[in-house]
Design a protein around this motif. Structure first.
Motif, PDB file in Angstrom:
ATOM      1  N   CYS A 167       5.267   4.506  32.103  1.00  0.00           N
ATOM      2  CA  CYS A 167       5.299   3.572  31.464  1.00  0.00           C
ATOM      3  C   CYS A 167       5.053   2.768  31.279  1.00  0.00           C
ATOM      4  O   CYS A 167       4.293   1.928  32.355  1.00  0.00           O
ATOM      5  CB  CYS A 167       6.631   2.911  30.268  1.00  0.00           C
ATOM      6  N   PHE A 168       4.639   1.183  30.286  1.00  0.00           N
ATOM      7  CA  PHE A 168       3.694   0.407  30.597  1.00  0.00           C
ATOM      8  C   PHE A 168       3.932  -0.538  31.743  1.00  0.00           C
ATOM      9  O   PHE A 168       3.378  -1.779  31.736  1.00  0.00           O
ATOM     10  CB  PHE A 168       3.926  -0.702  29.187  1.00  0.00           C
ATOM     11  N   GLU A 169       5.654  -0.600  31.039  1.00  0.00           N
ATOM     12  CA  GLU A 169       5.998  -1.562  32.672  1.00  0.00           C
ATOM     13  C   GLU A 169       6.340  -0.413  33.896  1.00  0.00           C
ATOM     14  O   GLU A 169       6.763  -0.815  35.130  1.00  0.00           O
ATOM     15  CB  GLU A 169       7.546  -1.768  31.723  1.00  0.00           C
ATOM     16  N   CYS A 170       6.137   0.445  34.520  1.00  0.00           N
ATOM     17  CA  CYS A 170       6.607   1.401  35.682  1.00  0.00           C
ATOM     18  C   CYS A 170       4.846  -0.138  36.420  1.00  0.00           C
ATOM     19  O   CYS A 170       5.837   0.417  37.315  1.00  0.00           O
ATOM     20  CB  CYS A 170       4.946   2.347  35.329  1.00  0.00           C
ATOM     21  N   GLN A 171       4.264  -0.773  36.565  1.00  0.00           N
ATOM     22  CA  GLN A 171       3.560  -1.531  37.139  1.00  0.00           C
ATOM     23  C   GLN A 171       3.555  -2.483  36.778  1.00  0.00           C
ATOM     24  O   GLN A 171       4.028  -2.670  35.560  1.00  0.00           O
ATOM     25  CB  GLN A 171       1.866  -0.983  36.940  1.00  0.00           C
ATOM     26  N   PRO A 172       3.904  -2.764  38.122  1.00  0.00           N
ATOM     27  CA  PRO A 172       4.206  -4.438  38.104  1.00  0.00           C
ATOM     28  C   PRO A 172       3.748  -5.167  37.125  1.00  0.00           C
ATOM     29  O   PRO A 172       2.353  -4.770  37.718  1.00  0.00           O
ATOM     30  CB  PRO A 172       5.298  -4.503  39.427  1.00  0.00           C
ATOM     31  N   PRO A 446      -1.279   8.546  34.986  1.00  0.00           N
ATOM     32  CA  PRO A 446       0.471   8.603  35.674  1.00  0.00           C
ATOM     33  C   PRO A 446       1.120   8.893  35.702  1.00  0.00           C
ATOM     34  O   PRO A 446       1.334   8.527  34.396  1.00  0.00           O
ATOM     35  CB  PRO A 446      -0.281   6.822  36.798  1.00  0.00           C
ATOM     36  N   GLU A 447       1.699   9.620  36.385  1.00  0.00           N
ATOM     37  CA  GLU A 447       3.446  10.393  36.265  1.00  0.00           C
ATOM     38  C   GLU A 447       4.099   8.849  36.014  1.00  0.00           C
ATOM     39  O   GLU A 447       3.694   8.069  36.489  1.00  0.00           O
ATOM     40  CB  GLU A 447       4.077  11.334  36.726  1.00  0.00           C
ATOM     41  N   PRO A 448       5.571   9.180  35.214  1.00  0.00           N
ATOM     42  CA  PRO A 448       6.281   8.152  35.462  1.00  0.00           C
ATOM     43  C   PRO A 448       6.815   7.500  36.686  1.00  0.00           C
ATOM     44  O   PRO A 448       6.773   8.823  37.372  1.00  0.00           O
ATOM     45  CB  PRO A 448       7.340   8.379  34.774  1.00  0.00           C
ATOM     46  N   SER A 449       6.826   6.613  36.393  1.00  0.00           N
ATOM     47  CA  SER A 449       7.222   6.297  38.149  1.00  0.00           C
ATOM     48  C   SER A 449       8.712   6.049  38.815  1.00  0.00           C
ATOM     49  O   SER A 449       9.500   5.489  38.081  1.00  0.00           O
ATOM     50  CB  SER A 449       7.117   4.661  38.558  1.00  0.00           C
ATOM     51  N   PRO A 450       9.684   6.812  38.871  1.00  0.00           N
ATOM     52  CA  PRO A 450      11.050   6.399  39.293  1.00  0.00           C
ATOM     53  C   PRO A 450      11.467   5.805  39.339  1.00  0.00           C
ATOM     54  O   PRO A 450      12.739   4.878  39.811  1.00  0.00           O
ATOM     55  CB  PRO A 450      10.901   7.778  40.918  1.00  0.00           C
ATOM     56  N   ALA A 451      10.410   4.875  40.025  1.00  0.00           N
ATOM     57  CA  ALA A 451      10.790   3.090  40.401  1.00  0.00           C
ATOM     58  C   ALA A 451      11.051   1.914  39.382  1.00  0.00           C
ATOM     59  O   ALA A 451      11.269   1.245  39.657  1.00  0.00           O
ATOM     60  CB  ALA A 451       9.822   2.811  41.990  1.00  0.00           C
ATOM     61  N   CYS A 452      10.568   3.010  38.300  1.00  0.00           N
ATOM     62  CA  CYS A 452      10.651   1.401  36.776  1.00  0.00           C
ATOM     63  C   CYS A 452      11.789   1.659  36.892  1.00  0.00           C
ATOM     64  O   CYS A 452      13.108   1.973  36.838  1.00  0.00           O
ATOM     65  CB  CYS A 452       9.689   2.422  36.278  1.00  0.00           C
ATOM     66  N   MET A 453      11.487   0.200  36.573  1.00  0.00           N
ATOM     67  CA  MET A 453      12.896  -0.456  36.114  1.00  0.00           C
ATOM     68  C   MET A 453      13.691  -0.248  34.828  1.00  0.00           C
ATOM     69  O   MET A 453      14.835  -0.508  34.200  1.00  0.00           O
ATOM     70  CB  MET A 453      13.492  -1.797  36.462  1.00  0.00           C
ATOM     71  N   VAL A 454      12.275   0.252  33.411  1.00  0.00           N
ATOM     72  CA  VAL A 454      12.590   0.329  32.163  1.00  0.00           C
ATOM     73  C   VAL A 454      12.534   1.487  31.675  1.00  0.00           C
ATOM     74  O   VAL A 454      13.306   2.513  31.479  1.00  0.00           O
ATOM     75  CB  VAL A 454      11.158  -0.392  31.409  1.00  0.00           C
ATOM     76  N   CYS A 455      11.453   2.813  32.545  1.00  0.00           N
ATOM     77  CA  CYS A 455      12.064   4.056  32.604  1.00  0.00           C
ATOM     78  C   CYS A 455      12.268   4.935  33.714  1.00  0.00           C
ATOM     79  O   CYS A 455      12.716   6.551  33.205  1.00  0.00           O
ATOM     80  CB  CYS A 455      10.509   4.840  31.607  1.00  0.00           C
ATOM     81  N   GLY A 456      12.918   4.557  34.264  1.00  0.00           N
ATOM     82  CA  GLY A 456      12.944   5.040  35.968  1.00  0.00           C
ATOM     83  C   GLY A 456      14.850   4.942  36.468  1.00  0.00           C
ATOM     84  O   GLY A 456      15.284   4.016  34.654  1.00  0.00           O
ATOM     85  N   THR A 457      14.930   4.492  37.080  1.00  0.00           N
ATOM     86  CA  THR A 457      16.996   4.553  37.614  1.00  0.00           C
ATOM     87  C   THR A 457      16.497   3.116  38.598  1.00  0.00           C
ATOM     88  O   THR A 457      17.363   2.734  38.844  1.00  0.00           O
ATOM     89  CB  THR A 457      17.081   5.489  37.859  1.00  0.00           C
ATOM     90  N   ALA A 458      15.347   2.154  38.770  1.00  0.00           N
ATOM     91  CA  ALA A 458      15.451   1.329  39.853  1.00  0.00           C
ATOM     92  C   ALA A 458      16.491   0.376  39.623  1.00  0.00           C
ATOM     93  O   ALA A 458      16.459  -0.121  38.332  1.00  0.00           O
ATOM     94  CB  ALA A 458      14.435   1.444  40.359  1.00  0.00           C
ATOM     95  N   SER A 459      16.917  -0.333  40.730  1.00  0.00           N
ATOM     96  CA  SER A 459      16.909  -1.956  39.891  1.00  0.00           C
ATOM     97  C   SER A 459      16.050  -3.202  40.559  1.00  0.00           C
ATOM     98  O   SER A 459      15.506  -2.463  41.501  1.00  0.00           O
ATOM     99  CB  SER A 459      18.720  -2.332  40.963  1.00  0.00           C
TER     100      SER A 459
END
Lengths: 680, 428
Positions: A167-172, A446-459
């Motif tokens: 997603c757009f916000e996966c990259q900081p 690129p694939e979604p980042s699991p570390a993304c706070m928007v589409c993933g689950t990261a904090s």
């Protein structure tokens, strides 16, 4: 719309098939923004056979738009961009249904249900906040998003499909550039410091709401630092009130003597400040005016000529060349003239005036004020043209780049409609070709980042001083300012905070009462080191976990805002450290950053030590910068530009054919994400 | 609609001669782009006279871009009636008079788009634009949407007239642009940031030679890496063979003949015919229409190049821009490849053949660049920061004196002194 059937003839050969043509005719698309990219996009969409287009834009047309937003004419200046653009497209290709909304995409009415109606959303936005908002809504609605941006010769287009690509916000995204208040107030050393001082501090002090000026707000008192409190610059606001019977000229001279005379003298007295840097020199107004008079050769520089206006103080003074750097006496004369004209000609605005880059007089005043300050500090002065660029945070923009990017956007939209999401790519438009011989290069999405706070689950980790920070600051600076929430809610144990519609009167009252409290003294035990907050925005369908860490010692130079936000991976997943580290760094407030400066980026030396910091701020106050990995401010931090220097290979190396794709992705992640903007 | 006489005039006296100062109004409209390319380029631009032949969708994109940018004059040549206008030409409004030509209809829209630009239509057929009389009144010709035979003829005419030449076309999933500026001189501006935040500019002068269309498509491919070469370039060679022969683009029915042309081309160039998939060839033949998205991309790149060429600032594309959906990217190719690489590669090829190694010629690009002292300033650092270096050496010297020379000198002095004293002692 993951369920789009692939075409009978696969992409790319199916791109011209009648099957795709039919799908295109039936598709509903939303174009967000009808500015530089938007105009081109609407045209390309219409020509490509799209029949159901909706467009949303809140802006009105300005003269400086006409050189590239080709759907607009001079007679349209002041009209709504969305409405005029829609009308122009209908005239171009009748039979197309174009629906225009003049409004802000962040408004409530453009909710998830609104987005759900579309087959894809195409962004041509000019600010980060709106992009993030649209990204979240598209994720919530499950609608693919094609994102785009341009700056000068550089452009970028990316595709964001929920669950399939990042997603757009996966990259900081790099943090907005801010300057430490004490640098602005006491120890400027770059032209931009003077410009920001003149625009943000002096201008509101004289013409705007005095409380809007940082020159004498509580910030100084609050920071019990060495410099700022010692500076004692908390001016008495009453000084800047015009006294009875005082003419505008006398007032301007009084302010001049105060700002460039008395206050500089006062600063000189603080010897601590000048141990490692040259002390500023005060300016003597009388001798400057004499020189100015000599230079102007008896023309109207002496004042009292405010009637000769036509809105421009430069004209009254005969300063014609906006690209020239004027002398100190000329700037002094301009300072007085502009201030005088402002006070005499626009009395209604005094007390509420706001700086606007299209306000000639305001730009002239800021130029003069900034240059005079620069003269005191021995900083090079700037031309009116350059100052306008800095003060207005003007993004370089040309029609060609927007046109190319519009073509790239439509190609991605066609791929989505052709049921070929695997062909979707991130495209980069470079200024110059490099080793790979690609002017337009691609990278597999690129694939979604699991570390993304928007589409993933990261904090997210938030470091701040819980004793001094109030809830208000947390909400404004972090949640709204940095996380781009619009109606934030916070939950932590027994403590809740909510904003937005649908609250009872008494609830609103209750929450408002909490705002001024320090975080550590909030109900439910207060927020402290280790508190885990659930923050969210119901309208954006956004939720994230925020972990507080308490920190007391803040270096104002490094973190002028007094907090640090870092995306944190769960420890086990911290696989690509290269990606995580800059992520944290980039979000840190005050990271030296470099803007995208189109014209000169490719020619710029790879490492310009202590280079110019180029601000790319948009009209609504969001600054988009690409921060450089090495932490020194270079001109071009866009991979697109940097690739030309062989420094960043990400877009090139990722021609997606080789097995290098993975490596390149890490590299791309380590690099700053490109934040290109459309202009308006 | 302008009368023919007027049009002649319009073309004959565009803002030629000395670049004029920008008016205040121009400065306001061009503000954003001035921040990209500067006042100087803008002035040059406003003195440039551009002729566009063939009003396709691609031509419309380029015309729009350069008219918005504020080029001095634009003349359009295409006598196709509006009723037969290509649908991708957005400059022709839906309600355009059916009896006017496409060029005339475009002129009206372009004039409205930027009143500072003189826009006119050249009467007569497209070929009227290629006559010496038409060319000599312009600085640059752009030929759009024409088969290779016409491109070759137009390029030859431009070479004769000393006019810069650009060509481009978009077909189906392909779009390309070609440049022949013959001998082009330009400056590259370098901006250096000073420590105090000010910027100093320096300009480097460059010049570049361009190949003609014929040379660019007929050159030897020996030593060229096929893997890195854009497939569209190979396709253009095959298409040029066909189009040169038939003087038109191939149609769907010509797919076989195009394939045959490719086989012949591949055979002549000594490359594997499989380098170009059969579908890629048949797509070129069957998709006569253009994709507006590709028009926008190639048109944007072409307009950038036109602006660079007349502004004489920035390195131009030499000499192909090739965008195809096969690659999803836009490549820049220089054909024929720079001469030195070619000849050295040939030498190596013959060496390899002579020594019976039978290996593919080594790609020498890197080697050549490392060997050539003209390509890089080898000792640019020598004079840099001289005072600091001198100070550094002096500091080293001091240490050397302190720890090496002084002890030896001290000991020998002591010994000499001791001897002397002993001598004196014995004497008395």
């Amino acid at each position: 719309m993951g369920g789009v059937e692939p075409l009978a003839t696969a992409w790319p050969y199916g791109a011209t098939s009648s099957e795709l043509k039919k799908r295109v005719e039936e598709a509903r698309v939303l174009a967000v923004g009808a500015g530089g990219i938007g105009c081109e996009l609407l045209k390309t969409l219409a020509l490509s056979g799209f029949k159901h287009i909706e467009v949303i834009d809140m802006d009105t047309i300005e003269t400086s738009n006409l050189n590239r937003q080709f759907l607009f004419r001079k007679r349209h200046v002041g009209h709504s961009k969305a409405l005029v653009a829609a009308e122009a497209v209908r005239a171009m290709r009748p039979g197309i249904e174009v629906k225009a909304y003049q409004g802000n995409v962040k408004e409530r009415q453009y909710d998830v249900d609104f987005f759900r109606r579309f087959d894809c959303v195409l962004n041509g936005l000019d600010n980060l906040e709106a992009r993030r908002h649209v990204n979240r809504l598209c994720l919530a609605a499950g609608v693919p998003l094609v994102e785009s941006g341009t700056a000068g010769y550089l452009g970028q287009v990316s595709v964001h499909i929920k669950g399939r690509t990042e997603c757009f916000e996966c990259q900081p995204k790099p943090a907005p550039k801010t300057f430490p208040v004490c640098t602005l107030r006491n120890t400027p050393d770059k032209p931009i410091h003077c410009v920001v001082w003149a625009k943000e501090m002096l201008f509101p002090l004289l013409f705007g709401a005095p409380e809007a000026s940082d020159l004498n707000d509580g910030a100084a008192a609050e920071k019990e630092g060495e410099d700022s409190s010692a500076a004692g610059t908390a001016d008495d606001p009453s000084f800047y009130k015009r006294q009875d019977g005082e003419s505008s000229r006398q007032y301007a001279e009084r302010v001049f003597r105060q700002q460039y005379g008395a206050k500089i003298e006062e600063l000189r007295g603080m010897e601590d400040l000048w141990r490692n840097r040259p002390a500023p020199q005060p300016l003597d107004l009388d001798s400057l005016l004499q020189q100015a008079q000599g230079q102007a050769n008896g023309s109207s520089a002496s004042g009292g000529s405010s009637t000769a206006s036509g809105g421009s103080a430069c004209k009254a003074l005969g300063l014609a060349d906006a690209h020239a750097v004027w002398t100190v006496p000329q700037n002094a004369a301009l300072f007085l003239q502009a201030a005088q004209q402002f006070l005499d000609d626009r009395p209604d605005e005094i007390g509420a005036a706001q700086f606007d880059k299209d306000d000639t007089l305001a730009v002239e005043f800021v130029t003069a004020a900034a240059n005079l300050r620069a003269a005191c500090y021995g900083i090079p002065m700037q031309s009116l043209f350059d100052t306008k660029g800095m003060a207005g945070n003007i993004i370089h923009a040309i029609a060609t780049t927007n046109a190319i990017v519009s073509g790239l956007i439509v190609l991605e939209a066609l791929k989505l409609l052709a049921g070929a999401p695997e062909a979707c790519q991130t495209s980069f438009l470079h200024q110059q070709v490099s080793g790979s011989k690609r002017l337009v290069s691609r990278m597999a999405a690129p694939e979604p980042s699991p570390a993304c706070m928007v589409c993933g689950t990261a904090s997210v980790q938030l470091a701040l001083n819980t004793n001094t920070w109030t809830l208000q600051q947390l909400v404004d600076k972090v949640l709204k300012g940095r996380l781009a929430l619009i109606a934030p809610s916070i939950t932590c144990g027994n403590f809740t905070y909510e904003e937005g519609e649908g609250l009872e009167e008494d609830e609103v009252e209750f929450y408002r009462g909490l705002l001024s409290r320090p975080l550590s003294q909030l109900p439910g035990g207060g927020l402290a080191h280790g508190s885990m907050l659930e923050v969210g925005d119901q309208e954006q369908h956004f939720k994230a976990q925020l972990i507080i860490s308490h920190r007391e010692d803040w270096d104002e130079e490094q973190h002028p805002e007094g907090f640090e936000l870092s995306g944190s991976l769960p420890a086990a997943q911290a696989a690509p450290p290269a990606a995580a580290a800059p992520a944290a760094e980039a979000v840190a407030a005050g990271e030296p950053a470099a803007g995208v400066r189109g014209g000169s980026s490719a020619a710029a030396a790879p490492a310009a030590p202590a280079g110019k910091v180029a601000l790319q701020e948009t009209d609504d106050g969001i600054v988009l910068l690409s921060s450089d990995e090495e932490g020194d401010a270079t001109e071009a931090a866009v991979p697109a530009a940097a690739a030309g220097k062989g420094k960043r290979k990400a877009p090139e190396a990722t021609e997606a054919e080789d097995g290098e794709a993975k490596k390149a992705r890490v590299e791309a992640a380590a690099d700053d994400v490109v934040d290109l903007l459309d202009d308006d | 609609m302008a009368e023919p006489g007027q049009e002649q005039q319009g073309a004959a006296q565009p803002a030629a001669g000395q670049p004029q100062e920008l008016t205040e109004h121009e400065a306001a409209i061009y503000d954003r782009q001035l921040r990209v390319w500067g006042v100087e380029t803008q002035k040059r631009l406003s003195a440039a006279r551009v002729l566009i032949a063939g009003c396709t969708g691609l031509a419309a994109e380029v015309a729009k871009n350069i008219v918005l940018a504020g080029v001095g004059s634009v003349t359009l040549a295409d006598d196709t009636p509006c009723s037969a206008c290509p649908p991708s030409n957005f400059l022709v409004p839906a309600g355009a008079a059916a009896n006017s030509t496409v060029a005339e209809a475009c002129v009206l829209t372009l004039r409205e788009m930027n009143p500072f630009v003189q826009v006119s239509a050249l009467p007569g057929p497209l070929s009227a634009a290629l006559t010496p009389e038409a060319l000599c009144r312009h600085d640059l010709l752009l030929l759009c949407g024409q088969p290779a035979s016409s491109v070759a003829a137009a390029d030859a005419a431009c070479r004769q007239a000393g006019v810069a030449f650009y060509a481009g076309a978009c077909r189906g999933i392909y779009g390309w642009a070609f440049a022949d500026l013959q001998e082009h001189h330009y400056v590259v501006e370098k901006k250096e940031e000073q420590a105090d935040g000010s910027a100093s500019k320096s300009a480097e002068e460059h010049s570049e030679r361009f190949a003609s269309w014929g040379e660019a498509l007929g050159c030897s491919l020996q030593g060229v890496s096929l893997k890195r070469l854009s497939k569209l370039y190979l396709l253009l060679r095959a298409a040029a063979r066909f189009e040169q022969q038939h003087e038109r683009f191939p149609a769907a029915a010509d797919a076989e003949q195009l394939a045959a042309a490719w086989a012949a081309e591949a055979g002549a160039a000594g490359i594997d015919a499989a380098a170009l998939p059969a579908e890629a060839l048949s797509a070129y033949a069957s998709d006569g229409d253009d994709m507006p998205a590709i028009n926008a991309i190639v048109g944007g790149v072409l307009a950038n190049e036109l602006i660079k060429a007349v502004g004489r600032k920035g390195a131009p594309i030499n000499n192909f821009f090739l965008f195809s959906l096969l690659e999803g990217a836009g490549a820049v190719e220089r054909m024929p490849p720079p001469a030195n690489l070619d000849s050295i590669a040939l030498v190596f090829a013959s060496l390899a053949a002579g020594s019976n190694m039978g290996k593919a010629p080594i790609r020498l690009k890197e080697v050549v660049y490392t060997l050539s002292p003209f390509e890089q300033s080898v000792m640019s650092g020598l004079w840099k920061d001289l005072p600091h270096k001198a100070a550094h050496h002096a500091a080293n010297l001091r240490d050397a004196v302190l720890f090496c020379v002084l002890p030896i000198v001290g000991i020998s002095y002591y010994c000499a002194d001791f001897k002397e004293k002993e001598k004196q002692h014995h004497r008395y």
